[in-house]
Design a protein around this motif. Structure first.
Motif, PDB file in Angstrom:
ATOM      1  N   PHE A   1      21.494  -2.646  52.202  1.00 37.12           N
ATOM      2  CA  PHE A   1      22.509  -1.268  52.224  1.00 37.12           C
ATOM      3  C   PHE A   1      23.451  -0.931  51.046  1.00 37.12           C
ATOM      4  O   PHE A   1      23.367   0.059  50.706  1.00 37.12           O
ATOM      5  N   GLY A   2      23.440  -2.227  50.303  1.00 34.83           N
ATOM      6  CA  GLY A   2      23.864  -1.732  48.997  1.00 34.83           C
ATOM      7  C   GLY A   2      23.018  -1.032  48.182  1.00 34.83           C
ATOM      8  O   GLY A   2      23.570  -0.075  47.187  1.00 34.83           O
ATOM      9  N   ILE A   3      21.810  -1.275  48.125  1.00 34.11           N
ATOM     10  CA  ILE A   3      20.650  -0.667  47.422  1.00 34.11           C
ATOM     11  C   ILE A   3      20.433   0.850  47.837  1.00 34.11           C
ATOM     12  O   ILE A   3      20.425   1.567  46.876  1.00 34.11           O
ATOM     13  N   VAL A   4      20.608   1.075  49.095  1.00 36.54           N
ATOM     14  CA  VAL A   4      20.411   2.614  49.488  1.00 36.54           C
ATOM     15  C   VAL A   4      21.620   3.450  49.467  1.00 36.54           C
ATOM     16  O   VAL A   4      21.221   4.541  49.146  1.00 36.54           O
ATOM     17  N   THR A   5      22.694   2.796  49.298  1.00 39.05           N
ATOM     18  CA  THR A   5      24.040   3.401  48.870  1.00 39.05           C
ATOM     19  C   THR A   5      23.677   3.953  47.523  1.00 39.05           C
ATOM     20  O   THR A   5      24.109   5.135  46.989  1.00 39.05           O
ATOM     21  N   PHE A   6      22.939   3.073  46.619  1.00 42.50           N
ATOM     22  CA  PHE A   6      22.771   3.772  45.274  1.00 42.50           C
ATOM     23  C   PHE A   6      21.822   4.571  45.091  1.00 42.50           C
ATOM     24  O   PHE A   6      21.754   5.854  44.623  1.00 42.50           O
ATOM     25  N   ALA A   7      20.746   4.534  46.008  1.00 39.13           N
ATOM     26  CA  ALA A   7      19.493   5.097  45.732  1.00 39.13           C
ATOM     27  C   ALA A   7      19.759   6.744  46.317  1.00 39.13           C
ATOM     28  O   ALA A   7      19.067   7.739  45.537  1.00 39.13           O
ATOM     29  N   ILE A   8      20.317   7.047  46.905  1.00 40.60           N
ATOM     30  CA  ILE A   8      20.590   8.167  47.692  1.00 40.60           C
ATOM     31  C   ILE A   8      21.335   9.164  46.683  1.00 40.60           C
ATOM     32  O   ILE A   8      21.064  10.517  46.525  1.00 40.60           O
ATOM     33  N   PHE A   9      22.197   8.530  45.563  1.00 33.42           N
ATOM     34  CA  PHE A   9      22.830   9.270  44.613  1.00 33.42           C
ATOM     35  C   PHE A   9      22.098   9.038  43.226  1.00 33.42           C
ATOM     36  O   PHE A   9      22.810   9.109  42.070  1.00 33.42           O
ATOM     37  N   ALA A  10      20.984   8.869  43.426  1.00 32.72           N
ATOM     38  CA  ALA A  10      20.064   8.482  41.902  1.00 32.72           C
ATOM     39  C   ALA A  10      18.749   9.396  41.878  1.00 32.72           C
ATOM     40  O   ALA A  10      17.631   8.762  41.682  1.00 32.72           O
TER      41      ALA A  10
END
Length: 455
Positions: A92-101
């Motif tokens: 969950f933490g990883i995809v939170t970063f990924a969508i804004f990267a």
């Protein structure tokens, strides 16, 4: 041994609230900033983003349905729903970063990246949020305790939403001076992702499933077809699906559309945070007494009161669509009304689980919540896609600055999305809720279920 009606402690309620605080780091971000980030920072066409969001929601609807079946057939030392929080906190933490990267590559590759990242986020969100929501049903059967759990859940969610919506742009502006705008978004949401993962770990550690410990162990598998049929026979599930879809439409108006409203109509970027804060702070304050309203009038009437307050706020706003003072006052009113909706929404679905078991003799917490996610996900995809298509059709130009004037058709379209659409769904909900009778039926339902299960 714990009883099904045990009064839950403050620490456990707070731990449960941490789960939705984590979820709302994504929920508030995707609602308020994600489409804006893709259209105005990455400069991808709004209609294209709308299509991506819709396709992703359809795919995720299947993931949501599968998640429910997996929950109902999970048997671990941690319970049925709780272990999923442990398993998917880090993803969950990883995809939170990924969508804004989104990387600085050719536009086609950026679109492909957005498609993959957004789909990954939606899938992980379902795999952790649906178990989280259904876990309350397994923590207690007491109707009032469930309401309190939901109030803590939504209180923590709104606090997280306030911090995200009010803090994101100032953090972005600060980081932009050092690393540039695009990298600033990635860094900020990398930090948010770490916080979200920690909150889910706290939720896992502090909550306990009790219902199945007190009932005979059930190890037999529930067929998806049988579970789906059981849910579809539940008339209150159908009613709550309509209400849930309408709440999502309203949320899109006060979050996603609010960002475009602040740009195209008010020409003031600071109004994004101001209007978000104007509705979230009153919502948080209202959570401290809304349980008294629920206790006296029940969940159905509390929801109806919420929609009434929201509709009145739009009537007041209509003649003053560009007056910032009126916008702030009516946003506060909508915050109070929104709190009334959120305070009971998940608890109403939990009550529908008991009604479904009473009606069909099949208990499917996971499928009940996941089918809500299934329908809600597709509906949300349609809503966000329509927003993108309307913006594109109305000639909205994401490359223009806040000071620039958008086309008159774009201004009109955004005003309709911001005011008229949520007002109409509010009126429809008020009419629908006149037929909600589950609050009165619930005590008899629980009594019948206890007799049936030999309690």
């Amino acid at each position: 041994m714990d009883t099904i009606g045990k009064k839950l402690g403050l620490k456990e309620k707070m731990a449960y609230g941490c789960g939705d605080a984590a979820s709302n780091i994504i929920w508030a971000s995707t609602g308020t900033f994600l489409m804006f980030y893709y259209t105005d920072v990455v400069n991808i066409n709004a209609a294209t983003i709308g299509v991506i969001f819709l396709i992703a929601r359809v795919i995720n609807a299947v993931v949501a349905l599968l998640t429910g079946w997996l929950i109902d057939n999970t048997h671990s030392k941690y319970g049925k729903a709780r272990p999923w929080l442990l398993w998917f906190a880090v993803p969950f933490g990883i995809v939170t970063f990924a969508i804004f990267a989104v990387p600085d590559v050719a536009k086609l590759y950026q679109i492909i990246y957005v498609f993959i990242a957004y789909n990954a986020m939606m899938s992980v969100y379902s795999l952790i949020n649906i178990p989280y929501g259904s876990m309350a049903t397994m923590m207690t059967k007491d109707q009032y305790q469930r309401t309190l759990l939901n109030i803590f859940r939504q209180l923590f969610a709104q606090i997280a939403s306030l911090l995200v919506t009010a803090g994101t742009l100032p953090l972005i502006n600060f980081m932009t001076e050092y690393v540039g705008e695009k990298k600033a978004w990635s860094i900020v949401y990398g930090i948010f992702g770490v916080i979200a993962a920690i909150l889910f770990f706290l939720c896992f550690a502090g909550c306990k499933e009790r219902i199945h410990e007190n009932e005979e162990t059930k190890t037999e598998k529930i067929r998806v077809v049988d579970g789906v049929k059981a849910v579809l026979k539940n008339k209150y599930w159908h009613m709550l699906m309509v209400i849930s879809i309408c709440i999502n439409i309203f949320f899109q108006a006060i979050s996603t559309v609010n960002t475009y409203y602040s740009k195209a109509i008010l020409h003031n970027s600071s109004m994004i945070s101001i209007l978000n804060t104007a509705y979230i702070v009153p919502a948080i304050a209202t959570f401290f007494f809304v349980h008294l309203v629920v206790k006296k009038y029940g969940k159905g009437k509390t929801t109806m009161f919420g929609w009434m307050i929201i509709c009145v706020s739009y009537v007041i706003l209509l003649p003053f669509t560009e007056n910032t003072t009126v916008l702030i006052i009516t946003a506060a009113m909508r915050g109070v009304g929104y709190c009334f909706l959120l305070a009971v929404s998940s608890a109403m679905v939990s009550d529908a689980v008991e009604y479904g078991e009473w009606k069909t003799k099949i208990r499917v917490e996971g499928l009940t919540f996941s089918m809500q996610g299934f329908v809600g996900t597709i509906a949300a995809g349609i809503v966000t896609a329509v927003i993108g298509w309307v913006l594109n059709f109305s000639k909205y130009d994401g490359t223009l600055s806040f000071a620039d004037t958008q086309a008159g058709s774009a201004v009109l379209a955004i005003k309709l999305l911001f005011i008229a659409v949520p007002f109409v769904v509010g009126v429809l909900n008020i009419i629908l809720l006149k037929f909600y009778k589950l609050d009165k039926m619930y005590p008899q339902i629980i009594e019948d279920l206890n007799k049936r299960n030999g309690k």
